[in-house]
Enzyme design. Structure first.
Site, PDB file in Angstrom:
ATOM      1  N   HIS A 114     -39.140 -13.214  28.266  1.00 24.81           N
ATOM      2  CA  HIS A 114     -40.569 -13.519  28.248  1.00 24.81           C
ATOM      3  C   HIS A 114     -40.894 -14.432  29.427  1.00 24.81           C
ATOM      4  O   HIS A 114     -40.017 -15.113  29.964  1.00 24.81           O
ATOM      5  CB  HIS A 114     -40.953 -14.211  26.942  1.00 24.81           C
ATOM      6  CG  HIS A 114     -40.895 -13.320  25.747  1.00 24.81           C
ATOM      7  ND1 HIS A 114     -41.534 -13.637  24.576  1.00 24.81           N
ATOM      8  CD2 HIS A 114     -40.274 -12.133  25.534  1.00 24.81           C
ATOM      9  CE1 HIS A 114     -41.311 -12.674  23.681  1.00 24.81           C
ATOM     10  NE2 HIS A 114     -40.551 -11.753  24.253  1.00 24.81           N
ATOM     11  N   GLU A 124     -42.382 -17.312  29.665  1.00 27.05           N
ATOM     12  CA  GLU A 124     -42.052 -18.729  29.480  1.00 27.05           C
ATOM     13  C   GLU A 124     -40.546 -18.964  29.607  1.00 27.05           C
ATOM     14  O   GLU A 124     -40.122 -19.947  30.226  1.00 27.05           O
ATOM     15  CB  GLU A 124     -42.534 -19.213  28.106  1.00 27.05           C
ATOM     16  CG  GLU A 124     -44.034 -19.142  27.913  1.00 27.05           C
ATOM     17  CD  GLU A 124     -44.532 -17.829  27.311  1.00 27.05           C
ATOM     18  OE1 GLU A 124     -45.624 -17.835  26.736  1.00 27.05           O
ATOM     19  OE2 GLU A 124     -43.825 -16.796  27.424  1.00 27.05           O
ATOM     20  N   CYS A 177     -45.064 -17.215  21.917  1.00 27.05           N
ATOM     21  CA  CYS A 177     -44.500 -16.671  20.685  1.00 27.05           C
ATOM     22  C   CYS A 177     -43.542 -17.707  20.098  1.00 27.05           C
ATOM     23  O   CYS A 177     -43.204 -18.701  20.758  1.00 27.05           O
ATOM     24  CB  CYS A 177     -43.765 -15.350  20.977  1.00 27.05           C
ATOM     25  SG  CYS A 177     -42.175 -15.572  21.799  1.00 27.05           S
ATOM     26  N   CYS A 229     -40.518 -18.493  22.420  1.00 27.39           N
ATOM     27  CA  CYS A 229     -40.881 -19.275  23.594  1.00 27.39           C
ATOM     28  C   CYS A 229     -41.288 -20.698  23.210  1.00 27.39           C
ATOM     29  O   CYS A 229     -40.935 -21.658  23.902  1.00 27.39           O
ATOM     30  CB  CYS A 229     -41.991 -18.580  24.363  1.00 27.39           C
ATOM     31  SG  CYS A 229     -41.448 -17.026  25.105  1.00 27.39           S
TER      32      CYS A 229
END
Length: 155
Positions: free
Chosen positions: A52, A54, A82, A85
């Site tokens: 992801h 992040e 999410c 993250c």
């Protein structure tokens, strides 16, 4: 708070979507009002479900700074993180999160992070992916060794 940093995270999300390397997500990590790392969602291009934006930005920032904690840093991300993250942000010890789109906005385009937020508080056996405890007594030995280790690096 620096809107230019958020605009950079948003620009990364837009560029990433156009190149089809992953979802429309971008993030930047900032220290002393200077971007020290950037990340884009690379889930599909790297075949890594943890890639992801992040997480990619945190990995790059830690490598750039030569440390595993990002104290005195903030993250600007194009979408509310999410649970994975968010956890990584806490583990990295970032000072603050700025985000643009919400998890509901993400759900509206097919990224149902809110589902994970609802799963976490459920008892392990009642989650959609049930979790069973196994060999706890055997595993405890490693934890006891860690407790006694005088040379460990705490994090």
């Amino acid at each position: 708070m620096n809107q230019a940093h958020m605009r950079r995270a948003i620009a990364l999300s837009e560029a990433n979507m156009r190149t089809n390397h992953g979802g429309p997500f971008g993030a930047v990590i900032v220290r002393d009002d200077r971007i020290i790392a950037e990340g884009c969602n690379r889930v599909t291009s790297s075949l890594d479900p943890t890639a992801h934006a992040e997480i990619e930005a945190i990995r790059a920032a830690c490598k750039s700074l030569g440390q595993f904690q990002l104290l005195d840093c903030v993250i600007y991300t194009s979408c509310e993180p999410c649970p994975m993250c968010l956890s990584a942000i806490y583990w990295a010890r970032l000072d603050r999160i700025y985000y643009a789109n919400t998890r509901q906005d993400a759900a509206d385009i097919g990224f149902d992070d809110d589902f994970l937020y609802r799963e976490i508080p459920r008892p392990p056996l009642e989650r959609s992916v049930p979790a069973d405890r196994l060999l706890a007594d055997e595993a405890r030995g490693a934890f006891e060794a860690w407790r006694r280790n005088k040379d460990k690096i705490r994090y």
